[in-house]
Design an enzyme around this catalytic site. Structure first.
Site, short mmCIF file in Angstrom:
data_model
loop_
_atom_site.label_atom_id
_atom_site.label_comp_id
_atom_site.label_asym_id
_atom_site.label_seq_id
_atom_site.Cartn_x
_atom_site.Cartn_y
_atom_site.Cartn_z
N THR A 1 0.73 -1.13 -0.04
CA THR A 1 0.14 0.02 -0.10
C THR A 1 0.91 1.15 -0.11
O THR A 1 1.95 1.15 0.42
CB THR A 1 -0.96 -0.02 1.46
OG1 THR A 1 -1.99 -1.08 0.99
CG2 THR A 1 -1.50 1.36 1.58
N GLY B 1 -10.27 -2.59 3.65
CA GLY B 1 -9.50 -2.50 4.91
C GLY B 1 -9.19 -1.34 5.54
O GLY B 1 -10.37 -0.54 5.72
N GLY C 1 -0.02 -1.84 6.54
CA GLY C 1 -0.08 -3.19 7.25
C GLY C 1 -1.27 -4.06 7.07
O GLY C 1 -2.23 -3.66 6.26
N GLY D 1 -4.65 -4.49 7.61
CA GLY D 1 -5.82 -3.37 7.84
C GLY D 1 -6.81 -3.59 9.03
O GLY D 1 -7.58 -2.71 9.64
N1 ASP Z 1 -3.54 -1.81 4.82
C1 ASP Z 1 -3.67 -2.44 3.56
C2 ASP Z 1 -5.33 -3.04 3.66
O1 ASP Z 1 -5.36 -3.74 4.67
C3 ASP Z 1 -2.84 -3.34 2.93
C4 ASP Z 1 -1.35 -2.87 3.27
O2 ASP Z 1 -1.16 -2.11 3.88
O3 ASP Z 1 -0.93 -3.17 2.25
O4 ASP Z 1 -5.99 -2.95 2.91
#
Ligand code: ASP
Length: 310
Positions: free
Chosen positions: A177, A207, A229, A231
């Site tokens: 992300t 998320g 991270g 979510g």
């Molecule tokens: N936080 C994002 C989610 O849970 C995923 C990520 O941080 O890569 O959708």
């Protein structure tokens, strides 16, 4: 006149062979996003425009899990989430599980600036994007070989069942992300976050990235924050707003507040968490509880900083 500053991230989580192989390209991607956002600030542009521009550069870069290069859901499709927040007036805009929008962060900004709503999802978000002529791309544009392989591997692991493959291996997540926080000459803070979600996730999953207060938050009285991270953990801990509260009510500085919320308050959580934050003086806070976080910042009068590992 305030000092200008910008920080960006490109995800935090497990390390992987792919990340090690493309380390240089990842670093260049972070650097380019920093430069693009910094240029806006240098030319007296707003923090909102700077975070949008930095995030767009990362959404367009197929290495990161946002825009082009997004993770595939359980149906093998791309559904994206994004958000943006203006620390000056606490206005925000967000989109969830939207398809075909080239830059979901720009759609979030348009929602913030031009509608009476804060958050549009799925088909409604796409309809609005069409109405305002935001750039759209066909499904194939978003799908990279790397994300297809990750999806196929996860599907296979699921099929083979947890008896044969250690659960920890199945749950390994390679978050990519993206996000940005910025401080402009007027002393205004802004934050933006954008994601393709998690590989092989349930269709319709949302998320933290588009959830104001969890994956994104900005308030001139404290800080701007973008998170990455797991979510589900980030939503549970209302992470970005908790960092703001730790600064405002506990009187911690920006780095202490990030450490307090990630390591003390949520230290027992098993999920990956990474945050970048910026205070009204342009001080940066960065904390991650996992192997790596693609990150960088640029402050006036200082060389850009870019790093992936500790
Ligand atoms: N936080 C994002 C989610 O849970 C995923 C990520 O941080 O890569 O959708």
């Amino acid at each position: 006149m305030s000092k200008i500053a910008i920080a960006v991230h490109g995800g935090a989580g497990e390390d992987s062979e792919f990340i090690r192989k493309y380390k240089k390209e990842y670093e260049e991607g972070i650097e380019r996003a920093l430069e693009a956002g910094y240029k806006i600030l240098k030319e007296n542009g707003s923090a909102v425009d700077a975070v949008e521009t930095a995030v767009k550069a990362l959404e367009d870069n197929p290495l990161f899990n946002a825009g082009r290069g997004s993770a595939l859901n359980a149906d093998g499709e791309v559904e994206m989430c994004a958000s943006i927040m203006d620390g000056k007036n606490l206005n925000s805009g967000a989109v969830a599980i939207v398809k075909n929008v080239k830059n979901p962060v720009s759609l979030s900004k348009a929602i913030m600036l031009n509608t009476n709503y804060r958050y549009l999802g799925a088909g409604g978000a796409l309809d609005y994007a069409k109405k305002i002529n935001i750039a759209l791309k066909p499904d194939a544009y978003f799908i990279t070989e790397h994300q297809y392989d990750s999806f196929a591997k996860k599907r296979k692991e699921e099929f083979l069942d947890s008896k044969e493959i250690a659960l920890s291996e199945i749950n390994k997540k390679y978050h990519g992300t993206v996000g940005a926080v910025a401080l402009d000459r007027e002393g205004n803070l802004a934050a933006a976050t954008s994601t393709g979600g998690t590989s092989n996730c349930k269709v319709g999953r949302i998320g933290d990235s588009s959830v104001i207060g969890a994956g994104c938050y900005a308030n001139n009285r404290a800080c701007a924050v973008s998170a990455t991270g797991d979510g589900e953990f980030i939503v549970k801990s209302v992470l970005a707003s908790s960092i703001r509260c730790a600064m405002q009510y506990k009187k911690l500085n920006v780095q202490e507040a990030c450490e307090f919320v990630v390591s003390d308050e949520n230290g027992d959580e098993k999920g990956d968490i990474g945050v970048i934050a910026l205070d009204p003086e342009g001080n940066v806070g960065i904390v991650f509880n996992c192997k790596r976080m693609h990150r960088g910042y640029r402050m006036e009068g200082r060389k850009p900083f870019v790093k992936i590992y500790e």
